[in-house]
Design a protein around this motif. Structure first.
Motif, PDB file in Angstrom:
ATOM      1  N   GLN A 331       0.823  -1.211   0.000  1.00  0.00           N
ATOM      2  CA  GLN A 331       0.000   0.000   0.000  1.00  0.00           C
ATOM      3  C   GLN A 331       0.857   1.261   0.000  1.00  0.00           C
ATOM      4  O   GLN A 331       0.499   2.266  -0.629  1.00  0.00           O
ATOM      5  N   ILE A 332       1.974   1.230   0.710  1.00  0.00           N
ATOM      6  CA  ILE A 332       2.865   2.394   0.734  1.00  0.00           C
ATOM      7  C   ILE A 332       3.574   2.544  -0.610  1.00  0.00           C
ATOM      8  O   ILE A 332       3.703   3.659  -1.142  1.00  0.00           O
ATOM      9  N   GLU A 333       4.027   1.439  -1.181  1.00  0.00           N
ATOM     10  CA  GLU A 333       4.801   1.486  -2.418  1.00  0.00           C
ATOM     11  C   GLU A 333       3.988   2.052  -3.577  1.00  0.00           C
ATOM     12  O   GLU A 333       4.522   2.808  -4.411  1.00  0.00           O
ATOM     13  N   ARG A 334       2.704   1.713  -3.679  1.00  0.00           N
ATOM     14  CA  ARG A 334       1.925   2.195  -4.814  1.00  0.00           C
ATOM     15  C   ARG A 334       1.665   3.702  -4.746  1.00  0.00           C
ATOM     16  O   ARG A 334       1.284   4.316  -5.731  1.00  0.00           O
ATOM     17  N   LEU A 335       1.914   4.287  -3.593  1.00  0.00           N
ATOM     18  CA  LEU A 335       1.750   5.729  -3.419  1.00  0.00           C
ATOM     19  C   LEU A 335       3.019   6.499  -3.790  1.00  0.00           C
ATOM     20  O   LEU A 335       2.965   7.690  -4.106  1.00  0.00           O
ATOM     21  N   LYS A 336       4.163   5.819  -3.770  1.00  0.00           N
ATOM     22  CA  LYS A 336       5.459   6.502  -3.821  1.00  0.00           C
ATOM     23  C   LYS A 336       5.670   7.322  -5.084  1.00  0.00           C
ATOM     24  O   LYS A 336       6.025   8.506  -5.022  1.00  0.00           O
ATOM     25  N   GLN A 337       5.463   6.717  -6.249  1.00  0.00           N
ATOM     26  CA  GLN A 337       5.789   7.418  -7.507  1.00  0.00           C
ATOM     27  C   GLN A 337       4.923   8.656  -7.729  1.00  0.00           C
ATOM     28  O   GLN A 337       5.457   9.748  -7.963  1.00  0.00           O
ATOM     29  N   ALA A 346       5.673  20.740  -6.598  1.00  0.00           N
ATOM     30  CA  ALA A 346       5.513  21.769  -5.562  1.00  0.00           C
ATOM     31  C   ALA A 346       6.845  22.277  -5.025  1.00  0.00           C
ATOM     32  O   ALA A 346       6.875  23.020  -4.041  1.00  0.00           O
ATOM     33  N   SER A 347       7.964  21.895  -5.685  1.00  0.00           N
ATOM     34  CA  SER A 347       9.320  22.300  -5.271  1.00  0.00           C
ATOM     35  C   SER A 347       9.647  21.817  -3.862  1.00  0.00           C
ATOM     36  O   SER A 347      10.291  22.517  -3.072  1.00  0.00           O
ATOM     37  N   LEU A 348       9.206  20.596  -3.539  1.00  0.00           N
ATOM     38  CA  LEU A 348       9.487  19.992  -2.247  1.00  0.00           C
ATOM     39  C   LEU A 348      10.396  18.785  -2.441  1.00  0.00           C
ATOM     40  O   LEU A 348      10.454  18.188  -3.515  1.00  0.00           O
ATOM     41  N   ALA A 349      11.115  18.434  -1.384  1.00  0.00           N
ATOM     42  CA  ALA A 349      12.059  17.319  -1.438  1.00  0.00           C
ATOM     43  C   ALA A 349      11.320  15.995  -1.613  1.00  0.00           C
ATOM     44  O   ALA A 349      10.151  15.866  -1.222  1.00  0.00           O
ATOM     45  N   PRO A 350      11.968  14.996  -2.191  1.00  0.00           N
ATOM     46  CA  PRO A 350      11.343  13.665  -2.308  1.00  0.00           C
ATOM     47  C   PRO A 350      10.962  13.142  -0.922  1.00  0.00           C
ATOM     48  O   PRO A 350      11.637  13.437   0.065  1.00  0.00           O
ATOM     49  N   PRO A 351       9.910  12.384  -0.836  1.00  0.00           N
ATOM     50  CA  PRO A 351       9.446  11.935   0.483  1.00  0.00           C
ATOM     51  C   PRO A 351      10.354  10.872   1.095  1.00  0.00           C
ATOM     52  O   PRO A 351      10.756   9.926   0.435  1.00  0.00           O
ATOM     53  N   ALA A 352      10.682  11.069   2.364  1.00  0.00           N
ATOM     54  CA  ALA A 352      11.389  10.047   3.128  1.00  0.00           C
ATOM     55  C   ALA A 352      10.384   8.972   3.542  1.00  0.00           C
ATOM     56  O   ALA A 352       9.168   9.166   3.413  1.00  0.00           O
ATOM     57  N   PRO A 353      10.836   7.833   4.043  1.00  0.00           N
ATOM     58  CA  PRO A 353       9.901   6.760   4.403  1.00  0.00           C
ATOM     59  C   PRO A 353       8.786   7.184   5.348  1.00  0.00           C
ATOM     60  O   PRO A 353       7.619   6.822   5.136  1.00  0.00           O
ATOM     61  N   ALA A 354       9.127   7.938   6.388  1.00  0.00           N
ATOM     62  CA  ALA A 354       8.090   8.347   7.340  1.00  0.00           C
ATOM     63  C   ALA A 354       7.064   9.262   6.684  1.00  0.00           C
ATOM     64  O   ALA A 354       5.878   9.243   7.033  1.00  0.00           O
ATOM     65  N   THR A 355       7.510  10.084   5.714  1.00  0.00           N
ATOM     66  CA  THR A 355       6.592  10.979   5.010  1.00  0.00           C
ATOM     67  C   THR A 355       5.632  10.186   4.136  1.00  0.00           C
ATOM     68  O   THR A 355       4.434  10.497   4.058  1.00  0.00           O
ATOM     69  N   LEU A 356       6.139   9.159   3.459  1.00  0.00           N
ATOM     70  CA  LEU A 356       5.268   8.292   2.659  1.00  0.00           C
ATOM     71  C   LEU A 356       4.211   7.635   3.540  1.00  0.00           C
ATOM     72  O   LEU A 356       3.029   7.585   3.185  1.00  0.00           O
TER      73      LEU A 356
END
Length: 399
Positions: A331-337, A346-356
């Motif tokens: 469920q987390i992986e399908r959200l990542k891309q 939005a000019s924001l950094a790539p999400p870290a694991p906790a952010t995902l």
């Protein structure tokens, strides 16, 4: 009642028998049946007695800045969450949502009332103009903060409970995201790695060649999956599976070896069947795209088969903890891309694991909809998806 409570809260309803309760309590089954109609009646009374014991008066408000007060609230919620009795009640709430809907509703409301201190505080902040409710209510925002703090269903699905240091760090992270959104998170966020997920065929345990044609094999797997989803591992019946498919017992055992191997195979297969490649939704800017992505994730989360998988894996997590973790990771992986693409826009950094994980928790409203049996209409889905996107990109305000 004491022994029954210990078993029900530790092992769950399905895996606790009257025989085990009687043996642990050193009484006969006749004594139990003289006091309670059946196992369902005993379970209902045990849980309700724990609810009564858990009712308490509001605690004094912590002192400090808004951030410090919310961190104190979040830390207390996390500490309460991992308390064995509370954790057992919470797990029971998820597992019994279908079979005990009235009790599940009471458990759900009990948990919401347990967060009334933070809800009252958030309402005071909103009345003073210090935070925005984002088309939500103070109670729902408090529930969202609590859900992010304990990371939704994660610790019910095969992950080890966090240490006090990890709980404190997660509380700080959740409050920072809640108040200021992703722009308020520190660069180089330190977080536990997210286990990878890759769709791959499950391995068959049997050594003999399968004589079934592919369509018959699929029929067997589908019947077995439905049986396990309906009854759980302990009470699932191979006889019912065989009756539904017309396949012989020896054929099943020759291929799978035993019931557990069949269980593992069809669960792995079902997890991969629920995998979806999600694209970045169309929309008017990053927040609108994120709102639409949150809605898509919520819709997937609310599919009946996904809800049933949650109930099954929370119930039987101790039997197949690796598959429970795989279900969560999928469920987390399908959200990542798509989430990463929206953050880049939005000019924001790539999400870290906790952010995902936080994005998934907010999009699905943690375990609210798998622990409550009520139906969720399109209007509520749209409102909650908008609130999730608003928290992620803007936060509710404060300092």
């Amino acid at each position: 009642m004491v022994e029954a409570a210990a078993l029900f809260l530790r092992d769950g309803f399905e895996r606790t028998s009257i025989d085990r309760i009687a043996a642990n309590a050193h009484v006969s089954k006749q004594v139990i049946y003289a006091l309670f109609q059946d196992k369902e009646d005993l379970f209902d009374k045990v849980v309700r007695s724990r609810l009564e014991q858990g009712r308490s008066d509001p605690q004094p408000q912590p002192e400090g800045s808004v951030r410090q007060i919310l961190e104190a609230y979040a830390g207390d919620q996390f500490d309460g969450f991992v308390d064995p009795d509370n954790f057992g009640l919470f797990r029971a709430n998820i597992v019994v949502a279908r079979t005990f809907p009235a009790l599940a509703s009471e458990l759900h409301e009990f948990r919401r009332r347990s967060g009334r201190n933070v809800a009252d505080y958030l309402q005071t902040l909103a009345d003073d103009g210090q935070i925005a409710l984002l088309s939500s209510t103070a109670t729902n925002l408090g529930t969202r903060l609590g859900g992010m703090t304990v990371e939704g269903s994660r610790f019910f699905l095969g992950h080890a409970q966090p240490t006090p240091t990890q709980r404190a760090a997660q509380a700080r992270f959740a409050v920072a995201l809640f108040l200021g959104g992703l722009r308020d998170l520190p660069v180089g966020e330190d977080a536990e790695p997210q286990p990878p997920y890759t769709p791959e065929p499950p391995q068959l345990a049997g050594t003999a060649s399968m004589r079934l044609k592919p369509e018959r094999f699929d029929l067997l797997c589908e019947a077995a999956t439905d049986e396990f989803l309906d009854h759980g591992f302990e009470t699932a019946s191979l006889d019912r599976i065989l009756a539904a498919t017309g396949i012989g017992r020896s054929t099943v055992y020759r291929q799978f070896g035993d019931k557990l191997s069949l269980f593992r195979y069809v669960l792995h297969r079902e997890i991969d069947a629920q995998w979806r490649e999600l694209a970045v939704p169309d929309g008017d800017g990053p927040e609108d795209r994120l709102r639409r992505l949150c809605r898509e994730v919520l819709d997937l989360h609310l599919e009946p088969r996904t809800i049933r998988m949650h109930h099954l894996l929370v119930q039987d997590c101790s039997i197949v903890p690796d598959l429970a973790r795989r279900f969560y990771a999928m469920q987390i992986e399908r959200l990542k891309q798509p989430f990463s693409r929206i953050l880049e826009e939005a000019s924001l950094a790539p999400p870290a694991p906790a952010t995902l994980r936080a994005c998934h928790t907010l999009a699905t409203f943690a375990v609210r909809y798998i622990a409550s049996p009520r139906l969720i209409d399109a209007e509520e889905r749209a409102t909650e998806s908008g609130t999730a996107a608003g928290i992620l990109l803007r936060g509710v305000g404060g300092g």
